[in-house]
Design a protein around this motif. Sequence first.
Motif, PDB file in Angstrom:
ATOM      1  N   GLN A 147      12.923  -1.158   6.464  1.00  0.00           N
ATOM      2  CA  GLN A 147      14.137  -1.835   6.018  1.00  0.00           C
ATOM      3  C   GLN A 147      15.060  -2.165   7.183  1.00  0.00           C
ATOM      4  O   GLN A 147      15.318  -3.320   7.462  1.00  0.00           O
TER       5      GLN A 147
ATOM      6  N   PRO B  31      11.673  -4.636   1.939  1.00  0.00           N
ATOM      7  CA  PRO B  31      12.277  -5.104   0.681  1.00  0.00           C
ATOM      8  C   PRO B  31      11.966  -6.585   0.493  1.00  0.00           C
ATOM      9  O   PRO B  31      11.752  -7.301   1.461  1.00  0.00           O
TER      10      PRO B  31
ATOM     11  N   TRP C  42      18.094  -4.296  -1.615  1.00  0.00           N
ATOM     12  CA  TRP C  42      17.693  -3.372  -0.568  1.00  0.00           C
ATOM     13  C   TRP C  42      17.181  -2.101  -1.229  1.00  0.00           C
ATOM     14  O   TRP C  42      17.487  -1.844  -2.389  1.00  0.00           O
ATOM     15  N   TYR C  43      16.424  -1.331  -0.463  1.00  0.00           N
ATOM     16  CA  TYR C  43      16.005  -0.028  -0.984  1.00  0.00           C
ATOM     17  C   TYR C  43      17.228   0.865  -1.078  1.00  0.00           C
ATOM     18  O   TYR C  43      17.918   1.096  -0.083  1.00  0.00           O
TER      19      TYR C  43
ATOM     20  N   ALA D  55      12.858   3.096  -3.044  1.00  0.00           N
ATOM     21  CA  ALA D  55      11.954   2.379  -2.139  1.00  0.00           C
ATOM     22  C   ALA D  55      10.527   2.408  -2.681  1.00  0.00           C
ATOM     23  O   ALA D  55       9.828   1.395  -2.689  1.00  0.00           O
TER      24      ALA D  55
ATOM     25  N   GLN E  47      10.287   0.333  -6.040  1.00  0.00           N
ATOM     26  CA  GLN E  47      10.183  -1.116  -5.868  1.00  0.00           C
ATOM     27  C   GLN E  47       8.782  -1.550  -5.434  1.00  0.00           C
ATOM     28  O   GLN E  47       8.451  -2.729  -5.494  1.00  0.00           O
TER      29      GLN E  47
END
Lengths: 364, 372
Positions: free
Chosen positions: B52, B82, B91-92, B98, B101
């Motif tokens: 990220q 992401p 965003w995570y 994380a 997703q």
Amino acid sequence: MERACGIITCNYSVTHPSALTANRPPASVPIAGRFRMVDFALSAMVNSGMRNIGLIMPTNYRSLIDHVGSGKDWSLDRKHGGLFLLPGSAFGSQRTGARFLIRDLEQNVQFIERSDKPFVILSSASCIFNIDLVELVDAHIASGADITVVCKKIDHEEPALQALTVDENDRVTSLHMGASYGELASLDLCVMSKETLLQAIAWGRGVDYLDLFEAMAEDLGRIVVRPFVYDGEAMAIFSSDDYYKCSMRLLEPDVVEKIFDPARPIHTKAHDNPPAKFLPGANVNNCLMAGGVRVAGTVQNSILGRDVIVEHGATVRNSVIMQSCVISEGAKVDHAIIDRDNTVAPRVELRGTPENILIKGRGF
Amino acid sequence: MLLAGGQGSRLMALTKAIAKPAVSFGGKYRIIDFALSNCANSEINTVGVLTQYRPYALHSYIGNGAAWNLDDPDGGISVLPPYATEKGGNWYAGTADAIYQNIWYLEGQDPKYVVILSGDHLYSMDYRKMLAQHIEHHADLTVSVMQVPWEEAPRFGILTADENGQISKFTEKPAEPDSNLASMGIYIFTCDVLIKALREDAEDPNSEHDFGNNIIPKMLAEGRRLFVYEFSGFWKDVGTIASYMETNMQLLGEEPEFNLYSKSFPIMTNAPTRPASLFGKEAKVDDSIVGNGCRIFGHVEHSVISTDARVGAHAHVKDSILLPGARVMDGARVENAILGENAVVEEGAVFGSAGEDTAVVGNDAVVKKGDE
């Protein structure tokens, strides 16, 4: 520069074979702590943009294949082109100086024919240099020569290199084995068009010559051979004396800067060696040290290969120690080349002299 | 699943331009080498790397994973930054988010077990042993733990477990700890349990989507089988400049606790192929480690010198770290300092001093004479 394919010949013997080449071809002799001889020709080609390179293999090819593998570390594992391991003839050459055996080239004529590049660069694997081959090909095209040979004006005897005599028109008029002071010595590196090489092979086959340059020496009236005089650092290694001298030269900072120019890196097989480690009390100067080395003793004027251990109280001077050797506590090594996997027992002394370097073959 | 998106903001100048897992360590490594080598040495051939913060250097370093034998047709390495969807992008938001997703990645690979790792820890660990214990206990989740000194326990996420290792309680930074088993942030989940837990967590508007704070407490509350796996050996999360410095220095000396020299469990790296390092006639090197491609002409004492770094004639480097390509020019002095990648301390300049906080310059910085 994708204007040339490359052929590196590895199927020849050296003038003074020693323990260093008892179990490996000259192309895979370890040098400078972490490289093999073939790395220099191979890297010069790759750094000049060449991506189609054939290695003519010696009979004892194990260590060479282990080293080059699929060519991945030279970016030569390609979908098209890449590294080709080409068969060499059974016995290679036992004769001094024959580095470009016609029968080896003839056997691999398909490699040359299939190349879609106009030029072929030929090299042996016994020279250390960092040459920009783009300049060589440019010079070759500009001069209109049939063959352009990289050579160096030497200030010492090079019995294993071919000397070139050049006339006032910068054309080579004769070739003879054994170069001496002031002469132009061939670095076994040349460029020619694909057609010229194919013609030379066909012609050489007819007259049963062994070496490409030997065949050409007779025909310099017809074939236009020009020198490409290289004034950078270049060292040929054909004997253990050459090997030792070259190793000691590699301790000089300006030589290291030129040969290992980061802009044109010398590629080699990647090994995940940890960093070199110096224990409290270690004493090192004027050395080249590869990864994984661990030093507790004293090392001066020497090259240590990967994973070499120098224990407390051990001393290494004026020597080349190849990978995975252990110099045990209190041992002393001076003026020696110690091939890989040797253990020098505690308090043992191995001493050569400047005139007579001690060579210890690989341990097992 | 390797979490490598962290900024590592407390590493200050070192992580200004690159993510913490890409920070150089120990002369020739980058921090993520350790987790990736552990995967390779544990015969895990399918690794998703979640990135990220400033991911370029990290992505380019990981490449196709070949340096860690992870260019494997059966799985291999997948970099998972992401991404946007037709509903927009996020965003995570936390460690669990994380992974959530990228739940499609887990479903696609369809493993039986998932190892969740952090890309910024320094240690060597055979995850096969932890997995064997996970299977033996029929566990839903196994958390790797280390015993920490009792007085330090309030700084960690502490797990309380019975004599069989079954976890009864997780407390983040307890004021009065009843256990000294600290979570190392290394988890093995049975995959279907993980997927279910992540889906439920994603639905929970009050969750911070963190494994320690949300997933583990919820699984405990549900009566799931959670076990500790006790690890003993070197493990460090280098969060600050001080601990980064200390951990580098721990590599020095006769018998360091952290062994970089194991042949059976090698640390693999994508470091560039550089020549052996040159030590000049006047060089003096004592109690130090030196990467490849260095040129040392001066005096190096109790320091870590990384790939392609230079120390000029009559220069003195003491108790310091030179990151890759850093140069200390002739006659300069560097003490108790960290020089970022390709940073330069010019001729005769002085940088850092003993007794003060470690002096740090970032990548490509130049320290001139008189700057001190």
